[in-house]
Design a protein around this motif. Sequence first.
Motif, PDB file in Angstrom:
ATOM      1  N   ASP B 234       0.833  -1.203   0.000  1.00 36.27           N
ATOM      2  CA  ASP B 234       0.000   0.000   0.000  1.00 36.27           C
ATOM      3  C   ASP B 234       0.872   1.259   0.000  1.00 36.27           C
ATOM      4  O   ASP B 234       1.758   1.412   0.835  1.00 36.27           O
ATOM      5  CB  ASP B 234      -0.908  -0.002   1.236  1.00 36.27           C
ATOM      6  N   VAL B 235       0.587   2.144  -0.978  1.00 34.78           N
ATOM      7  CA  VAL B 235       1.468   3.296  -1.163  1.00 34.78           C
ATOM      8  C   VAL B 235       1.495   4.177   0.084  1.00 34.78           C
ATOM      9  O   VAL B 235       2.553   4.525   0.601  1.00 34.78           O
ATOM     10  CB  VAL B 235       1.024   4.116  -2.390  1.00 34.78           C
ATOM     11  N   PHE B 236       0.324   4.533   0.600  1.00 33.35           N
ATOM     12  CA  PHE B 236       0.296   5.464   1.718  1.00 33.35           C
ATOM     13  C   PHE B 236       0.595   4.760   3.041  1.00 33.35           C
ATOM     14  O   PHE B 236       1.485   5.146   3.787  1.00 33.35           O
ATOM     15  CB  PHE B 236      -1.067   6.162   1.786  1.00 33.35           C
ATOM     16  N   LEU B 237      -0.151   3.669   3.328  1.00 35.40           N
ATOM     17  CA  LEU B 237       0.009   2.976   4.609  1.00 35.40           C
ATOM     18  C   LEU B 237       1.357   2.280   4.714  1.00 35.40           C
ATOM     19  O   LEU B 237       1.807   1.925   5.802  1.00 35.40           O
ATOM     20  CB  LEU B 237      -1.114   1.943   4.787  1.00 35.40           C
ATOM     21  N   GLY B 238       2.040   2.064   3.578  1.00 32.77           N
ATOM     22  CA  GLY B 238       3.372   1.463   3.622  1.00 32.77           C
ATOM     23  C   GLY B 238       4.451   2.518   3.751  1.00 32.77           C
ATOM     24  O   GLY B 238       5.225   2.525   4.710  1.00 32.77           O
ATOM     25  N   THR B 239       4.478   3.437   2.784  1.00 32.85           N
ATOM     26  CA  THR B 239       5.604   4.365   2.700  1.00 32.85           C
ATOM     27  C   THR B 239       5.692   5.290   3.909  1.00 32.85           C
ATOM     28  O   THR B 239       6.786   5.532   4.423  1.00 32.85           O
ATOM     29  CB  THR B 239       5.481   5.206   1.420  1.00 32.85           C
ATOM     30  N   ALA B 240       4.556   5.809   4.368  1.00 32.54           N
ATOM     31  CA  ALA B 240       4.610   6.778   5.469  1.00 32.54           C
ATOM     32  C   ALA B 240       5.178   6.162   6.750  1.00 32.54           C
ATOM     33  O   ALA B 240       6.167   6.674   7.282  1.00 32.54           O
ATOM     34  CB  ALA B 240       3.229   7.383   5.704  1.00 32.54           C
ATOM     35  N   PRO B 241       4.605   5.043   7.255  1.00 31.79           N
ATOM     36  CA  PRO B 241       5.206   4.503   8.482  1.00 31.79           C
ATOM     37  C   PRO B 241       6.616   3.935   8.262  1.00 31.79           C
ATOM     38  O   PRO B 241       7.460   4.065   9.144  1.00 31.79           O
ATOM     39  CB  PRO B 241       4.240   3.392   8.907  1.00 31.79           C
ATOM     40  N   ALA B 242       6.882   3.370   7.077  1.00 34.00           N
ATOM     41  CA  ALA B 242       8.230   2.841   6.830  1.00 34.00           C
ATOM     42  C   ALA B 242       9.238   3.986   6.864  1.00 34.00           C
ATOM     43  O   ALA B 242      10.299   3.883   7.489  1.00 34.00           O
ATOM     44  CB  ALA B 242       8.289   2.135   5.476  1.00 34.00           C
ATOM     45  N   GLY B 243       8.890   5.101   6.201  1.00 31.38           N
ATOM     46  CA  GLY B 243       9.769   6.265   6.231  1.00 31.38           C
ATOM     47  C   GLY B 243       9.979   6.751   7.655  1.00 31.38           C
ATOM     48  O   GLY B 243      11.093   7.090   8.053  1.00 31.38           O
ATOM     49  N   GLY B 244       8.904   6.741   8.437  1.00 30.94           N
ATOM     50  CA  GLY B 244       9.002   7.200   9.821  1.00 30.94           C
ATOM     51  C   GLY B 244       9.934   6.336  10.655  1.00 30.94           C
ATOM     52  O   GLY B 244      10.857   6.833  11.308  1.00 30.94           O
ATOM     53  N   VAL B 245       9.719   5.006  10.598  1.00 32.68           N
ATOM     54  CA  VAL B 245      10.538   4.088  11.397  1.00 32.68           C
ATOM     55  C   VAL B 245      12.010   4.201  11.008  1.00 32.68           C
ATOM     56  O   VAL B 245      12.898   4.359  11.855  1.00 32.68           O
ATOM     57  CB  VAL B 245      10.041   2.626  11.209  1.00 32.68           C
ATOM     58  N   LEU B 246      12.269   4.131   9.694  1.00 34.57           N
ATOM     59  CA  LEU B 246      13.663   4.147   9.234  1.00 34.57           C
ATOM     60  C   LEU B 246      14.324   5.488   9.549  1.00 34.57           C
ATOM     61  O   LEU B 246      15.507   5.542   9.875  1.00 34.57           O
ATOM     62  CB  LEU B 246      13.729   3.860   7.739  1.00 34.57           C
ATOM     63  N   ALA B 247      13.557   6.594   9.439  1.00 34.14           N
ATOM     64  CA  ALA B 247      14.146   7.909   9.713  1.00 34.14           C
ATOM     65  C   ALA B 247      14.543   8.029  11.175  1.00 34.14           C
ATOM     66  O   ALA B 247      15.595   8.593  11.493  1.00 34.14           O
ATOM     67  CB  ALA B 247      13.164   9.012   9.328  1.00 34.14           C
ATOM     68  N   VAL B 248      13.722   7.481  12.080  1.00 30.17           N
ATOM     69  CA  VAL B 248      14.076   7.532  13.512  1.00 30.17           C
ATOM     70  C   VAL B 248      15.385   6.783  13.732  1.00 30.17           C
ATOM     71  O   VAL B 248      16.334   7.292  14.337  1.00 30.17           O
ATOM     72  CB  VAL B 248      12.956   6.917  14.390  1.00 30.17           C
ATOM     73  N   VAL B 249      15.458   5.546  13.194  1.00 26.56           N
ATOM     74  CA  VAL B 249      16.648   4.730  13.400  1.00 26.56           C
ATOM     75  C   VAL B 249      17.877   5.423  12.792  1.00 26.56           C
ATOM     76  O   VAL B 249      18.917   5.571  13.428  1.00 26.56           O
ATOM     77  CB  VAL B 249      16.464   3.333  12.760  1.00 26.56           C
TER      78      VAL B 249
END
Lengths: 413, 290
Positions: B234-249
């Motif tokens: 899913d474009v929105f439900l995938g990219t947004a949280p994935a970007g968030g998690v990876l950006a924090v790390v």
Amino acid sequence: MSKSVLRGLRAAALTGTLVLGSTLAHAAENPIKLGVLEDQSGDFAAATIGKVHAIQLAADEINKAGGIMGRPLELVTYDTQSDNTRYQEFMRRVLQRDKVDVVFAGFSSASREAYRPIVDQFNGFAFYNNQYEGGVCDGHMIVTGAVPEQQFSTLIPYMMEKYGKNVYTLAADYNFGQISAEWVRKIVKENGGKMAGEEFIPLGVSQFSQSIQNIQKAKPDFVVTLLVGTAQASYYEQAASANVNLPMASSVNVGQGYEHKRFKPPSLKDMYVTTNYIEEIDSPKSKEFYAKFKARFPSEPYVNQEAENSYLAVYLYKQMVERAKSTKREEIRKVIALGDVCMDAPEGKVCIDPKSQHMSHTIYLAKVGADHSISFPKTWEDIKPYWLGEAGCDLTKKDPMAQYTPSNPPPKP
Amino acid sequence: MDIATHVFSAFYQFGDAFAFLVLSACGLAVIFGMMGVINLAHGEFIMCGAYVTAATVHAGLPLPLGILAGTIVSALVGVLVELAVIRHLYDRPLDTIVATWGLSLIATQGTLIMVGSTMAGVGTPFGSFQVGDYSYSIYRIVLFCAALGVLAALYALFNWTRFGVLARATIQVPHMAAALGVDTRLIYSLTFACGAGLAGLAGGLYAPTMTLVPTMGATFIMEAFVTVVIGGADVFLGTAPAGGVLAVVKSAMTSWQGQLFGQIGLLVAVIIVVRVLPKGISGFVLRERT
């Protein structure tokens, strides 16, 4: 070459003698082969395409003037694609299949260390025409680029006197950056300064927000940037837009990747670089070289220090072969051992040091202004590559085929 | 230094990493995440957007229009690529790897030969601002806002518009969509062009901040793929949280130990997420919902 043969045959037909034609054809059968392994694509291409062009320019001039000992110079060129494994592949190919007499190879120190064992193994003869972190003590290699005792021993004390003693190093994370940073550390300490911080950046990284903040946190007086490859050059634009506003010093930037031409002013303001050549150098010899280069390659974006190193290396090779009357490495090294292999290069007079087979240079301190114009506040003439010789490398006596660093010097006899 | 400075600096670094991950990935999220085409030429669509943006700005256009031009040209190139190559390979996903890899080599080398080894930069607009001891680039905040804007626009496009519904229907059950009268070929083309245009947008947005060279796409591709892989379909439900998690790390590791550890941390996080959530974050979220 086929053109000159044709012209020779035509001349022979006209004069009615076939002697001219046959001598030319004979000479064409027996050229001196020069392998050229440089990155013409990939991350380093911006800095290295000019090296290939410089070698072509020198070879053209030499061939027009009658070649080396009457033999034409033939280039065998491969694109190494900024890839270390390509260097190994093509080094085997030029030495084993093409059977070249000499190889001019390499930009990054990683690629040099990738191919050097192959040159040693097949008993080849290679020129590394690039500034680097120093320390290669190998009889199979001649280095025409500048080394840390030429670039940092001049640059760092100048910067510390002018701006202060707190130094931050931002360096590419591979052998070049790590060993160069060691040199910076050593020279800063010798001059009574202190390292405010160091960060090593993996090759190919292009985002620097956090590194910029780390620098601001450490509050250095100036930053030594040893950034390599086009991706890492993004640092300057990002640091300027975050208003870091610190003076910078470098041994590689500007002189290789002409960042002052590629980025919009004033992102490289107050960048100081020690280099043995850049196209802005205002001397008759330099102007003449630049004019010849532009006449042959009008669209060349910049004539950098490695282009000049490559150009003069071809002439040095010619001189050594003619004096040795042979293309054999051992005969050529006997000529080097005499200690008087010198020439008037575009940068000024250069000589090969017999102990390390590195080269003396005129070192220019180039300063980038707010409008990205270059000025030269200082010039050091005839700076010798003294460190290896003083540390105990003497290729006229012993050939260890190794690379040394300040923390790993040659073993004491 | 007070706490507010630390909080702001941490947030700025997070936003910066988040913007880079999301903007790199959103075009690929459409083409790879949604359509299933493993597009190794994604970086070259980004490069195309950056080059067109820089060229139009050099020609005198203001930067926002330049970025728009970069986006449109990339989308048009996307249409051509879809018609010529990708269209014939939808049921051969592994072959798309070879085809798009070939395309990327042609694009990189073709640009090198035709445009030269470098292109002059355009300069970052807006200047900087000061918080506590640190100064920051205003344009980086613009990039963060652009990333949020792109995510919102994607959500709206695929959930609220007729095209979005048809695109999702076509990609999920193509023969059923065709039976209901949807021109599936057109939808495929438009969806691919949408992904390519988003890549061009990322290139245009980052063009002022980066060195412009034919290989510049390579610096985006790793971040783009890992974000899409752990994001899921899913474009929105995938990219947004994935970007968030990876950006924090990534931002935490980089501020703690430098760039190398930032990259290591990013990849370790990816391995853990893929191991725990094989269908990606969006697969996990959607399963919870139904």
